[in-house]
Scaffold this active site. Structure first.
Site, short mmCIF file in Angstrom:
data_model
loop_
_atom_site.label_atom_id
_atom_site.label_comp_id
_atom_site.label_asym_id
_atom_site.label_seq_id
_atom_site.Cartn_x
_atom_site.Cartn_y
_atom_site.Cartn_z
N SER A 140 -6.75 3.03 7.25
CA SER A 140 -6.52 1.71 6.21
C SER A 140 -5.04 1.57 6.41
O SER A 140 -4.25 2.54 6.29
CB SER A 140 -6.89 1.95 4.79
OG SER A 140 -8.27 2.01 4.65
N ASP A 149 -1.93 5.98 -2.78
CA ASP A 149 -2.86 5.35 -1.87
C ASP A 149 -3.88 4.38 -2.56
O ASP A 149 -4.74 3.94 -2.11
CB ASP A 149 -4.00 6.32 -1.34
CG ASP A 149 -3.23 7.47 -0.45
OD1 ASP A 149 -2.29 7.23 -0.01
OD2 ASP A 149 -3.64 8.70 -0.59
#
Length: 225
Positions: A140, A149
């Protein structure tokens, strides 16, 4: 008509720099950025060798000896800002950044993470994917916020988990896809197509990304071609 100036880009690394190399290669192939400098907190990071081979300025700012994360991040921001970047990219930079630092670069700070966020935040994602019995894994690209994150995800790439996979084999396949999605997201940001709104939502071409774009969809030929 004069072409717009490429976006000035700083890349932060801690290790081998394969995603850095993908960005260097993409710049040579027309990605509208100029990598002004590569900065590492680790003096032995091989990514510094890659940068020097490409004629890119390098700097090392070790975190060792800093009294606090705040002290380090203040020094890091001063160093980065000497290069007047418009985009800041994390490419395997193994530091947790402070909220003040993240806020300073809000909307122009991207990271690539080896999982299909929000699953498997943090480290050792390939091993954890195998241990969980996942059938699909991936990577991602996301805007960086002060949640580890946890920033808005922009684009993802999926890979199947194959019978007999080990963390190393799975990691190698994921890395191939990382090298495609990171330059893609950087292009969108450099061209002004990708933004982070005041509401904290990412937008591509003015439309809210209510779910990440998928590389598989970006690679698919347009209907009728």
């Amino acid at each position: 008509m004069t072409a717009p100036e490429p976006a000035r880009c700083i890349v932060l690394i801690s290790g081998g720099g394969t995603n850095l190399q993908a960005l260097i290669d993409a710049e040579r192939d027309g990605l509208p950025v100029r990598i002004a400098a590569v900065i590492s907190n680790e003096p032995q990071a091989y990514g510094l060798v890659r940068a020097r081979a490409a004629g890119i300025a390098t700097r090392v700012l070790s975190h060792r000896g800093c009294a606090s994360r705040d002290d380090y991040d203040r020094a890091l921001a001063r160093l980065i800002d000497e290069f007047r970047p418009t985009i800041l990219l994390l490419a395997g930079f193994m530091r947790i950044l402070t909220p003040r630092f993240v806020a300073h670069y809000r909307g122009r700070l991207l990271n690539i993470h080896p999982s299909l966020l929000p699953d498997l935040r943090g480290l050792h994602t390939h091993r954890r994917a195998l241990e969980s019995g996942a059938r699909v894994h991936g990577a991602s690209v996301h805007f960086v916020t002060d949640e580890l994150d946890g920033g808005p995800v922009i684009v993802q790439a999926r890979v199947p988990v194959l019978p007999g996979d080990q963390p190393e084999t799975l990691a190698a396949r994921v890395l191939q896809r990382e090298h495609l999605i990171y330059p893609l997201a950087v292009r969108w940001l450099a061209e002004g197509r990708l933004t982070l709104g005041d509401d904290g939502l990412p937008r591509l071409d003015g439309q809210i990304l209510d779910r990440p774009r998928l590389l598989e969809d970006e690679e698919a030929p347009a209907e009728g071609r």
